[in-house]
Design an enzyme around this catalytic site. Structure first.
Site, PDB file in Angstrom:
ATOM      1  CB  SER A 123      -0.968  -0.004   1.180  1.00 20.93           C
ATOM      2  OG  SER A 123      -0.344  -0.408   2.345  1.00 20.93           O
ATOM      3  CG  HIS A 144      -3.441  -1.127  -2.716  1.00 18.49           C
ATOM      4  ND1 HIS A 144      -3.768   0.177  -2.478  1.00 18.49           N
ATOM      5  CD2 HIS A 144      -3.224  -1.674  -1.491  1.00 18.49           C
ATOM      6  CE1 HIS A 144      -3.740   0.418  -1.183  1.00 18.49           C
ATOM      7  NE2 HIS A 144      -3.422  -0.695  -0.556  1.00 18.49           N
ATOM      8  CD  GLU A 156      -5.521   2.687  -4.957  1.00 19.65           C
ATOM      9  OE1 GLU A 156      -5.980   3.826  -4.849  1.00 19.65           O
ATOM     10  OE2 GLU A 156      -4.523   2.297  -4.311  1.00 19.65           O
ATOM     11  CG  ASN A 194      -3.836   4.904   1.447  1.00 24.45           C
ATOM     12  OD1 ASN A 194      -4.913   5.017   2.042  1.00 24.45           O
ATOM     13  ND2 ASN A 194      -3.149   3.785   1.439  1.00 24.45           N
TER      14      ASN A 194
HETATM   15  P1  NAI Z   1       0.051  -9.196   8.263  1.00 25.65           P
HETATM   16  O1  NAI Z   1       1.124  -8.879   9.206  1.00 25.65           O
HETATM   17  O2  NAI Z   1      -1.328  -9.474   8.772  1.00 25.65           O
HETATM   18  O3  NAI Z   1       0.487 -10.473   7.386  1.00 25.65           O
HETATM   19  C1  NAI Z   1       1.732 -10.603   6.776  1.00 25.65           C
HETATM   20  C2  NAI Z   1       2.057 -12.089   6.677  1.00 25.65           C
HETATM   21  O4  NAI Z   1       3.198 -12.232   5.849  1.00 25.65           O
HETATM   22  C3  NAI Z   1       2.399 -12.716   8.013  1.00 25.65           C
HETATM   23  O5  NAI Z   1       1.600 -13.856   8.207  1.00 25.65           O
HETATM   24  C4  NAI Z   1       3.890 -13.068   7.909  1.00 25.65           C
HETATM   25  O6  NAI Z   1       4.214 -14.258   8.563  1.00 25.65           O
HETATM   26  C5  NAI Z   1       4.046 -13.226   6.406  1.00 25.65           C
HETATM   27  N1  NAI Z   1       5.389 -12.988   5.924  1.00 25.65           N
HETATM   28  C6  NAI Z   1       6.234 -11.986   6.280  1.00 25.65           C
HETATM   29  N2  NAI Z   1       7.383 -12.068   5.573  1.00 25.65           N
HETATM   30  C7  NAI Z   1       7.259 -13.140   4.755  1.00 25.65           C
HETATM   31  C8  NAI Z   1       8.081 -13.727   3.770  1.00 25.65           C
HETATM   32  N3  NAI Z   1       9.296 -13.244   3.499  1.00 25.65           N
HETATM   33  N4  NAI Z   1       7.627 -14.811   3.098  1.00 25.65           N
HETATM   34  C9  NAI Z   1       6.411 -15.325   3.363  1.00 25.65           C
HETATM   35  N5  NAI Z   1       5.572 -14.805   4.296  1.00 25.65           N
HETATM   36  C10 NAI Z   1       5.991 -13.721   4.971  1.00 25.65           C
HETATM   37  O7  NAI Z   1       0.038  -8.018   7.180  1.00 25.65           O
HETATM   38  P2  NAI Z   1      -1.159  -7.504   6.266  1.00 25.65           P
HETATM   39  O8  NAI Z   1      -1.903  -6.465   6.988  1.00 25.65           O
HETATM   40  O9  NAI Z   1      -1.890  -8.667   5.716  1.00 25.65           O
HETATM   41  O10 NAI Z   1      -0.351  -6.755   5.105  1.00 25.65           O
HETATM   42  C11 NAI Z   1       0.334  -7.460   4.116  1.00 25.65           C
HETATM   43  C12 NAI Z   1       0.626  -6.548   2.943  1.00 25.65           C
HETATM   44  O11 NAI Z   1      -0.596  -5.960   2.469  1.00 25.65           O
HETATM   45  C13 NAI Z   1       1.550  -5.369   3.260  1.00 25.65           C
HETATM   46  O12 NAI Z   1       2.327  -5.113   2.115  1.00 25.65           O
HETATM   47  C14 NAI Z   1       0.574  -4.229   3.514  1.00 25.65           C
HETATM   48  O13 NAI Z   1       1.116  -2.967   3.268  1.00 25.65           O
HETATM   49  C15 NAI Z   1      -0.502  -4.549   2.476  1.00 25.65           C
HETATM   50  N6  NAI Z   1      -1.831  -4.010   2.759  1.00 25.65           N
HETATM   51  C16 NAI Z   1      -2.358  -4.037   4.026  1.00 25.65           C
HETATM   52  C17 NAI Z   1      -3.624  -3.529   4.259  1.00 25.65           C
HETATM   53  C18 NAI Z   1      -4.221  -3.570   5.632  1.00 25.65           C
HETATM   54  O14 NAI Z   1      -5.212  -2.848   5.867  1.00 25.65           O
HETATM   55  N7  NAI Z   1      -3.708  -4.369   6.554  1.00 25.65           N
HETATM   56  C19 NAI Z   1      -4.441  -2.960   3.177  1.00 25.65           C
HETATM   57  C20 NAI Z   1      -3.827  -3.056   1.870  1.00 25.65           C
HETATM   58  C21 NAI Z   1      -2.557  -3.527   1.696  1.00 25.65           C
END
Ligand code: NAI
Length: 506
Positions: A123, A144, A156, A194
């Protein structure tokens, strides 16, 4: 452009809040999904979470058990990255860290076939930067999703400098086939939503800082008069101030500290205090079980002996207010004038971005009461008003009594330039106009993004057209004049449309 065939396997990496949701969306659309997370058990837990979510729909009679079982069966947790090698598209939703995402994408590029599309759910990281270490950056595109991915319609589709148009088109068509509303955006800080949404929070935070009104009153004005689903204070309490403040500061820094994106000291202080909002039990509001909900300031019923309303000239976007008052039994006389209402001692007018006190002085109407914009003057249940310092008490009474006759709750706020809804909508339009100027997206996609991504009642550019581009331009010019700040400079397209006497679509 063709969407991905459902025979094609989709890989999803990162089984957190976003990855699990994206896996559900792809599986619901009929794809087999390979879900991977580096944390042991996380991918299986992600799939279980999807099953639990969908089971609720079965319990409510909204889905068949069979359909749920089929969706969940299509999500297969995999423990190694190499098990994603036969995917036609891999979407990464791992931790928001440039270096870690670089490493993952480079590894994927070696594992997957040449035709595999690599998509990132980032994001805030530049898709251009993410592609810079790849041998074939043209196959990387931003996809996105918004949280929660299964419910939020917007996607997006973000093009980096090297992204192949055909790849972006395929992802766009695929998102549409998955039931989403996709828009194209260039890889610029904050993409569309954003970036354009910043004033929604910033203007209310600033009004709070200037002691215009309290959070509950400002929230009620934005919700009831503005037509937004939630007010900025309740919404940021829900999002989490740590998260919302981090987005604001990252966009502010990414635009080289353009004051249009200036973060709020009030929000910074909440973050420093650990008052993150709902998740920590305290933010702008208190969430412990014993606390009473905060009520907006609403004027008590005002009595006025006046019966006759004189409408002087045209009220522009507020014209429906006159009809509403007429329907409520108010005796209306119409005559020429600058676009204002006279009721007893009060002179009422729609805010044009000047303070009531300043306008009262320059127009020689000391009893001036300015009212705020409403999304829909026919149905609004509340209006904010600002009263000139020079006005007598009876002007306040008459103005409130008049609006109350139409069944409108009145929130008197301190006399601030552009009041609440008008100033917020004008700033959103200005941000949207600049995003259009800078080629971030088409005007149609900008409006669609704000509606589908954040449930805005209208897109900022079509809203600006409804109000009249010149009014929005005038409001911002006046607000900028009042503060003497660059932050409120009207976007170039607002200025250009004003002199061309046209709107964004008209
Ligand atoms: P989260 O922390 O809930 O989940 C991330 C997951 O990725 C975790 O389960 C972690 O173990 C895993 N992980 C981390 N490094 C890894 C790797 N090298 N290989 C495999 N797995 C790995 O995070 P969330 O909130 O789901 O965000 C994930 C992505 O989505 C980020 O890039 C964030 O910016 C983007 N995003 C988040 C939003 C939100 O509202 N939370 C909205 C839109 C995009």
């Amino acid at each position: 452009m063709q969407a991905l065939d459902t025979q094609i396997t989709v890989g999803v990496i990162g089984a957190g809040a976003m990855g699990a949701g994206i896996a559900q969306v792809a599986a619901q659309a009929g794809h087999r999904v390979h879900l991977h997370d580096q944390r042991e058990g996380a991918a299986a837990a992600g799939r279980d979470g999807v099953a639990k979510q969908l089971q609720r729909r079965v319990d409510k009679g909204k889905m068949e058990q069979q359909a749920v079982d089929a969706i969940v069966d299509r999500i297969q947790p995999v423990s190694t990255l190499s098990q994603l090698s036969n995917s036609g598209m891999v979407i990464e939703a791992i931790i928001e860290d440039l270096e870690i995402k670089h490493m993952l994408l480079c590894e994927l590029e070696q594992l997957c076939g040449d035709d595999t599309i690599l998509a990132t759910n980032t994001s805030s990281i530049s898709v251009t930067a993410l592609g810079s270490k790849l041998d074939h950056p043209e196959r990387l595109v931003g996809m996105h999703f918004f949280n929660p991915a299964p419910l939020m319609a917007l996607v997006e589709v973000v093009k980096g400098l090297a992204t192949d148009d055909g790849v972006a088109d395929t992802v766009h068509a695929t998102a549409a086939k998955w039931g989403k509303k996709p828009v194209f955006a260039t890889s610029t800080p904050g993409f569309i939503v954003n970036r354009v949404a910043r004033p929604f929070y910033a203007e209310s935070f600033r009004l709070l800082q200037e002691q215009a009104a309290d959070p509950a009153t400002l929230d009620a004005i934005i919700r009831e008069a503005g037509g937004f689903r939630m007010g900025p204070f309740e919404l940021t309490d829900l999002i989490g101030h740590d998260v919302n403040y981090a987005v604001t500061t990252s966009v502010f820094d990414a635009y080289y500290q353009d004051t249009r994106f200036l973060p709020s000291l009030i929000q910074k202080e909440l973050v420093e205090a650990g008052r993150f909002g709902r998740k920590s039990g305290l933010g702008f509001y208190c969430y412990d079980d014993n606390s009473k909900p905060s009520e907006p300031n609403t004027e008590p019923a005002h009595e006025s002996d006046e019966t006759q309303l004189i409408v002087e000239g045209l009220l522009g976007p507020a014209a429906a207010l006159v009809e509403r008052l007429r329907d409520a039994g108010v005796d209306v006389i119409e005559r020429d004038g600058p676009g204002q209402l006279r009721f007893g001692d009060a002179v009422l007018a729609l805010t044009d971005g000047r303070m009531a006190t300043e306008r009262a002085n320059s127009e020689g109407t000391p009893n001036l009461v300015l009212f705020d914009l409403a999304f829909d003057f026919t149905n609004t249940t509340r209006l904010a008003v600002g009263i000139a310092d020079q006005a007598h008490d009876k002007a306040r009474t008459d103005a409130c009594a008049l609006l109350q006759k139409a069944g409108i709750a009145v929130s008197v706020i301190e006399d601030r330039p552009g009041l609440v809804v008008m100033r917020t909508v004008a700033m959103l339009a200005s941000q949207a106009a600049d995003a259009s100027l800078h080629g971030v997206a088409t005007k149609e996609d900008i409006d669609l993004a704000m509606k589908a991504g954040l449930n805005y009642p209208d897109g900022p550019l079509s809203w600006s057209d409804r109000l009249g581009n010149s009014l929005v331009f005038e409001v911002l010019t006046n607000v900028q004049n009042s503060y003497g700040e660059d932050r409120y400079r009207p976007a170039l397209f607002l200025r250009q449309n004003h002199y061309a006497e046209k709107g964004f679509y008209t």
